[in-house]
Write a protein that holds these residues in place. Structure first.
Motif, mmCIF file in Angstrom:
data_model
loop_
_atom_site.group_PDB
_atom_site.id
_atom_site.type_symbol
_atom_site.label_atom_id
_atom_site.label_comp_id
_atom_site.label_asym_id
_atom_site.label_seq_id
_atom_site.Cartn_x
_atom_site.Cartn_y
_atom_site.Cartn_z
ATOM 1 N N PHE A 71 3.577 8.007 -8.255
ATOM 2 C CA PHE A 71 2.830 6.882 -8.741
ATOM 3 C C PHE A 71 3.425 5.516 -8.621
ATOM 4 O O PHE A 71 4.466 5.245 -8.817
ATOM 5 C CB PHE A 71 2.586 7.015 -10.317
ATOM 6 C CG PHE A 71 1.681 8.229 -10.714
ATOM 7 C CD1 PHE A 71 0.612 8.188 -11.625
ATOM 8 C CD2 PHE A 71 2.226 9.473 -10.699
ATOM 9 C CE1 PHE A 71 0.054 9.200 -12.033
ATOM 10 C CE2 PHE A 71 1.494 10.658 -11.150
ATOM 11 C CZ PHE A 71 0.490 10.148 -11.634
ATOM 12 N N VAL A 72 2.425 4.710 -7.891
ATOM 13 C CA VAL A 72 2.966 3.328 -7.365
ATOM 14 C C VAL A 72 1.871 2.155 -8.079
ATOM 15 O O VAL A 72 0.718 2.093 -7.754
ATOM 16 C CB VAL A 72 3.078 3.262 -5.915
ATOM 17 C CG1 VAL A 72 3.592 1.655 -5.617
ATOM 18 C CG2 VAL A 72 3.896 4.251 -5.329
ATOM 19 N N GLY A 73 2.667 1.382 -9.139
ATOM 20 C CA GLY A 73 1.920 0.285 -9.432
ATOM 21 C C GLY A 73 2.706 -0.662 -10.306
ATOM 22 O O GLY A 73 3.449 -0.500 -11.305
ATOM 23 N N LEU A 162 1.332 10.133 -2.537
ATOM 24 C CA LEU A 162 1.345 8.841 -3.149
ATOM 25 C C LEU A 162 0.245 8.454 -3.689
ATOM 26 O O LEU A 162 -0.873 8.771 -3.241
ATOM 27 C CB LEU A 162 1.796 7.498 -2.105
ATOM 28 C CG LEU A 162 3.126 6.966 -2.250
ATOM 29 C CD1 LEU A 162 4.414 7.897 -1.864
ATOM 30 C CD2 LEU A 162 3.299 5.594 -1.348
ATOM 31 N N PHE A 163 0.186 8.028 -5.052
ATOM 32 C CA PHE A 163 -0.967 7.593 -5.727
ATOM 33 C C PHE A 163 -0.617 6.059 -5.866
ATOM 34 O O PHE A 163 0.385 5.741 -6.665
ATOM 35 C CB PHE A 163 -1.184 8.137 -7.100
ATOM 36 C CG PHE A 163 -2.132 7.635 -7.879
ATOM 37 C CD1 PHE A 163 -3.497 7.419 -7.516
ATOM 38 C CD2 PHE A 163 -1.843 6.955 -9.138
ATOM 39 C CE1 PHE A 163 -4.485 6.919 -8.162
ATOM 40 C CE2 PHE A 163 -3.045 6.545 -9.864
ATOM 41 C CZ PHE A 163 -4.121 6.317 -9.428
ATOM 42 N N VAL A 164 -1.510 5.171 -5.374
ATOM 43 C CA VAL A 164 -1.279 3.767 -5.480
ATOM 44 C C VAL A 164 -2.201 2.884 -6.127
ATOM 45 O O VAL A 164 -3.536 3.139 -5.897
ATOM 46 C CB VAL A 164 -1.085 3.307 -3.903
ATOM 47 C CG1 VAL A 164 -0.678 1.508 -4.083
ATOM 48 C CG2 VAL A 164 -0.072 3.878 -3.226
ATOM 49 N N LEU A 172 3.607 -2.539 1.481
ATOM 50 C CA LEU A 172 4.873 -2.081 2.061
ATOM 51 C C LEU A 172 4.842 -0.473 1.763
ATOM 52 O O LEU A 172 5.462 0.255 2.318
ATOM 53 C CB LEU A 172 5.917 -2.882 1.344
ATOM 54 C CG LEU A 172 7.333 -2.391 1.740
ATOM 55 C CD1 LEU A 172 7.509 -2.494 3.567
ATOM 56 C CD2 LEU A 172 8.543 -3.266 1.524
ATOM 57 N N ALA A 173 4.662 -0.088 0.522
ATOM 58 C CA ALA A 173 4.770 1.262 0.017
ATOM 59 C C ALA A 173 3.877 2.006 1.000
ATOM 60 O O ALA A 173 4.216 3.147 1.308
ATOM 61 C CB ALA A 173 4.283 1.421 -1.239
ATOM 62 N N VAL A 174 2.416 1.779 1.135
ATOM 63 C CA VAL A 174 1.433 2.324 1.891
ATOM 64 C C VAL A 174 2.073 2.377 3.422
ATOM 65 O O VAL A 174 1.929 3.525 4.025
ATOM 66 C CB VAL A 174 0.125 1.534 1.883
ATOM 67 C CG1 VAL A 174 -0.720 2.163 2.931
ATOM 68 C CG2 VAL A 174 -0.421 1.706 0.578
#
Length: 344
Positions: A71-73, A162-164, A172-174
């Motif tokens: 999870f990215v937030g 990845l869940f963004v 950058l994560a993507v």
């Protein structure tokens, strides 16, 4: 368990359909936009529903095969929801700041994680043998590493999915995920770019209530995937429950009653005036606030820019719910606006 269900009504109540102001849009999102109202783009939820369902299925399938979901937030209103959802579903998260090379240079990141664990072990012994200055330095280093890496400390390698939240902020994560061929589920607001997102979910990526809904659904899908994995391994899920059926039913029903009681009071009530102060600010200077909304804010006890500038995330949720503005406070960044107005 079963894949979590959701309705169009839930999405509407969470403000998923509200995009950004029309002048802040990305033309490449045109296919997901239904229209505009009062200068705000409106998402086409008839597209969001099947795309969200597809993303939930991907999460379930990934976890059921033993995969890891990250999870990215890192934005303020997403940080807490992302961490809670990931922890609840035994997955991993980045909610402080994306460190360049987190995925593409995992070997180096792993060394930092080992350093975090080593300092944590020393903390448990009270930093025996170190001077006060050395302890202070270690505590500061630990705080920095903990904020950045705690959510991935046990991941053990790059994730499988990845869940963004907010693909613009987490570009950058993507990009790193795309380079490694890791599929990406992304919440796409009207100012986002759909490129590089394998499973797009058109929706508001600013409102805390909408973010909470996305995270809850993804977490529940991951839990369903874990249940499927255990079932396929021959684990009798019924044997894992020690309590009698009657007691289990009681524990399941109790949270529902709590949820029903707390839906009327979302967030934390901020400091409000009980009567009009002698010095009042023109709240209509805030973009998105007209005479009627200013009147409603005054009736609530909000008269000054300083009040708005001091609101925490939980207080914003309370005000948003009380005024029924459907995420407008965060979407239009009232806190940031009044901070600039106060500076003059």
């Amino acid at each position: 368990m079963a894949l979590p269900e959701f309705s169009l009504r839930q999405l509407l109540e969470a403000g998923v359909h509200f995009g950004h102001q029309t002048h802040r849009w990305n033309p490449r999102m045109d296919q997901y936009i239904y229209g505009s109202r009062n200068g705000i783009h409106i998402m086409d939820l008839t597209q969001t529903v099947p795309l969200l369902d597809q993303a939930l299925n991907v999460v379930r399938e990934t976890v059921s095969k033993g995969g890891r979901v990250l999870f990215v937030g890192t934005k303020r209103q997403a940080s807490k929801a992302v961490a809670e959802a990931a922890e609840r579903s035994a997955q991993y998260y980045m909610n402080h700041r994306w460190l360049g090379g987190t995925l593409t240079n995992w070997q180096t990141v792993s060394k930092s994680i080992q350093r975090l664990k080593a300092i944590s072990a020393q903390m448990e012994t009270g930093f025996d043998g170190l001077t006060k200055k050395e302890r202070l330095g270690m505590e500061r280093e630990h705080a920095k590493l903990h904020a950045s890496l705690n959510g991935i400390a046990e991941m053990g390698g790059t994730p499988d999915l990845l869940f963004v939240i907010d693909t613009n902020k987490e570009a950058l994560a993507v990009a790193e995920a795309n380079k490694l061929g890791i599929p990406v589920i992304g919440i796409l607001d009207t100012n986002s770019a759909p490129e590089g997102i394998d499973y797009p979910i058109p929706g508001n990526d600013d409102a805390a209530r909408a973010i909470g809904l996305y995270c809850d659904l993804i977490a529940r899908s991951a839990l369903d995937g874990m249940a499927a994995q255990m079932g396929s391994a021959g684990v009798d899920l019924g044997e894992l429950v020690d309590a009698p059926v009657e007691e289990v039913l009681d524990t399941v029903e109790a949270p529902k009653e709590i949820e029903e009681d707390t839906t009327e009071a979302v967030g934390t009530k901020p400091t409000l005036f009980t009567e009009a102060p002698s010095e009042k600010d023109d709240l209509k200077k805030i973009t998105g606030v007209g005479p009627k909304l200013e009147e409603a804010m005054n009736k609530l006890g909000v008269y000054q820019f300083a009040q708005v500038a001091s609101w925490t995330n939980d207080e914003i949720m309370w005000i948003d719910d009380s005024l029924s503005v459907k995420g407008r406070i965060e979407r239009d960044d009232w806190v940031g606006q009044v901070s600039e107005l106060i500076k003059g």
